[in-house]
Design an enzyme around this catalytic site. Structure first.
Site, PDB file in Angstrom:
ATOM      1  N   CYS A  90      42.219  40.197  22.732  1.00 19.78           N
ATOM      2  CA  CYS A  90      41.938  38.937  22.059  1.00 19.78           C
ATOM      3  C   CYS A  90      42.494  37.821  22.930  1.00 19.78           C
ATOM      4  CB  CYS A  90      42.587  38.890  20.671  1.00 19.78           C
ATOM      5  SG  CYS A  90      42.000  40.154  19.534  1.00 19.78           S
ATOM      6  N   TYR A 131      38.351  43.758  34.691  1.00 17.18           N
ATOM      7  CA  TYR A 131      37.223  43.249  33.914  1.00 17.18           C
ATOM      8  C   TYR A 131      37.559  42.130  32.945  1.00 17.18           C
ATOM      9  CZ  TYR A 131      33.518  43.259  30.347  1.00 17.18           C
ATOM     10  OH  TYR A 131      32.553  42.877  29.460  1.00 17.18           O
ATOM     11  N   ASN A 155      47.579  39.415  20.228  1.00 17.52           N
ATOM     12  CA  ASN A 155      46.667  40.082  21.154  1.00 17.52           C
ATOM     13  C   ASN A 155      47.282  41.417  21.519  1.00 17.52           C
ATOM     14  OD1 ASN A 155      44.826  40.759  23.189  1.00 17.52           O
ATOM     15  ND2 ASN A 155      45.972  39.635  24.741  1.00 17.52           N
ATOM     16  N   GLY A 156      46.550  42.489  21.267  1.00 14.97           N
ATOM     17  CA  GLY A 156      47.054  43.817  21.584  1.00 14.97           C
ATOM     18  C   GLY A 156      46.722  44.810  20.495  1.00 14.97           C
ATOM     19  N   GLY A 201      37.145  37.421  23.313  1.00 17.27           N
ATOM     20  CA  GLY A 201      36.781  37.850  21.969  1.00 17.27           C
ATOM     21  C   GLY A 201      35.681  36.984  21.404  1.00 17.27           C
TER      22      GLY A 201
END
Length: 501
Positions: free
Chosen positions: A2, A256, A102-103, A28
């Site tokens: 995210c 990526y 985030n995670g 996201g």
């Protein structure tokens, strides 16, 4: 994966947060949310969809205040269909806290049980972010014991969070009337950086591009295990809150996930991808003689730097053979395999003159499920290519990722349990070349030799935080299949117990 951002400014911050989220939209596309604070009151708007679609003028006007945070969501826990699981999350006690994360927590299933049975706190969604928020709230209450909140108690609470929580987490949180809190897990798996504007505005964000794109300056990365507290006036305090912190950033960020113009933990994402192309060239030469390749063609967008460097090292023409429709989202992060299949040809169109009668080497950043690669190889053949070779700038993805990337089960990964030749035959290319795991690590760490370790579990199967089979089973159950996520109910209400938590 995210994108998160937190801001303490000199005036209204709603527009600044909105602009930063636009710069993090690649992290996201499922849902987004912003919360601001004014006079100890939180104002929040969140919904499913892209930033530009969720926030209208009327929504922005309803977000006053000089402090705030925001998030763009890419679901890896809970339901992708539930709007209730859009972030940020809020609890009113103690003090009033909103949090974005985030995670992915690998022990969320156990923590839910602890929260209900021991801490007497209720979670109402399948989101591990709600679990993390309630753990932080409980530890803040324990640290203060009803007394007035000070920085020392905040840092003590984060220390307790590190002791209870496993997995990856970069966090931004607002504590009503107190300030902005940001912290990173003890391995620094997910990125988080700190910046400041000329007017004294302070921002924390997932990537440096969110700072630079909003005219702020990157100050530094937040260290693994570190907590940073930004008070209402912009004063910054920090403390190391983990006993054995060590930096192991997620290597897939450089492959990526991140934008190429970002710098993470002192590593330029763009330079890392150039280096990966250079090491990949050696693998290509050992598999396909350069004399049998007419041109190098990247699969847009992330593979371009690697493809350019590969072409230069091989002395071959670099060509753009695919045109991308920029109004279709990233296929890798679309929920549902059927949606990915449908979107490939909507997203890319082949330029016939670059393929007709030619032997082409396609370069992609990675091959995860293989469905997109198979479609792209067929597109090249349909456009008239006589030979289609495929090179991946990353090694084979053989293991589930449990730290916030949508690789939840081994069965979905094309490289799991298959040889390179079997993968090549399924994809349909004439030759398949993968990057070497250790060569990839060396190529990226060469940009910043101080970074000596990476979280690369999806390639090498080594989970830096330690993951049990029970953890993997619980995360698979909590995540569900891609199709189930698309059809999930909009909301749910359930009380955890020993059997279902």
């Amino acid at each position: 994966m995210c994108g998160i951002v937190g801001v303490v400014g000199q005036g209204g911050v709603n527009q600044l947060i909105y602009d930063a989220l636009l710069l993090l939209q690649h992290r996201g596309q499922d849902a987004t949310g912003i919360v601001t604070e004014q006079e100890r009151k939180f104002f929040m708007h969140k919904a499913k969809g892209m930033v530009r679609d969720v926030f209208r003028t009327r929504n922005m006007r309803a977000l006053p205040g000089a402090r705030g945070l925001g998030q763009v969501r890419y679901p890896t826990a809970g339901s992708a269909a539930s709007e209730e699981e859009a972030q940020p999350f809020y609890v009113n006690a103690p003090f009033g806290i909103v949090l974005a994360h985030n995670g992915n927590l690998t022990n969320a299933h156990a923590l839910r049980r602890e929260l209900f049975e021991n801490d007497h706190r209720h979670t109402n969604t399948g989101s591990d972010t709600e679990v993390l928020l309630n753990v932080l709230a409980h530890e803040l209450a324990r640290a203060t014991r009803g007394a007035r909140l000070r920085s020392e108690e905040v840092f003590a609470a984060v220390r307790a969070v590190h002791q209870r929580v496993r997995g990856s987490y970069a966090v931004v949180a607002l504590i009503a009337g107190f300030g902005l809190l940001a912290f990173r897990d003890p391995y620094g798996i997910r990125p988080l950086c700190l910046g400041r504007g000329d007017d004294g505005t302070v921002m924390v964000a997932s990537e440096s591009v969110a700072l630079e794109g909003t005219s702020l300056h990157l100050v530094r990365d937040i260290a693994p295990g570190e907590a940073v507290l930004v008070r209402a006036g912009g004063e910054v305090e920090s403390a190391q809150c983990a006993d054995h912190a060590q930096l192991h950033p997620c290597i897939f960020e450089y492959v990526y996930l991140a934008r190429p113009d970002s710098v993470m933990d002192g590593i330029s994402v763009y330079q890392a991808r150039l280096n990966m192309g250079e090491t990949l060239a050696k693998r290509v030469i050992s598999t396909v003689p350069p004399s049998e390749i007419d041109s190098i063609i990247p699969v847009p967008e992330s593979s371009r730097p690697s493809a350019m460097q590969l072409a230069q090292k091989l002395g071959l023409p670099y060509r753009e053979g695919f045109v991308k429709n920029r109004y279709v989202g990233r296929t890798f992060i679309m929920p549902g395999q059927s949606a990915r299949k449908k979107s490939v040809r909507q997203k890319l169109n082949a330029i016939g003159s670059e393929f007709k009668g030619k032997r082409v080497l396609l370069v992609d950043d990675s091959i995860v499920r293989g469905t997109t690669s198979r479609e792209i190889v067929q597109m090249a053949r349909d456009a008239g290519a006589t030979k289609v070779y495929l090179a991946s700038a990353a090694p084979p993805v053989r293991f589930p990722n449990v730290y916030g990337i949508d690789m939840p089960t081994s069965e979905e990964l094309i490289a799991n349990g298959r040889t390179v030749e079997e993968i090549r035959a399924w994809i349909g290319c004439d030759a398949l070349i993968y990057q070497d795991v250790e060569a990839m690590k060396r190529a990226i760490s060469a940009v910043n030799p101080k970074v000596t370790g990476f979280e690369a579990s999806c390639f090498d199967g080594r989970y830096v935080t330690g993951v049990t089979e029970a953890d993997l089973a619980a995360m698979r159950a909590g995540r569900g299949s891609a199709e189930e996520r698309e059809d999930a109910p909009a909301s749910r209400l359930s009380l955890p117990n020993a059997e279902t938590a």
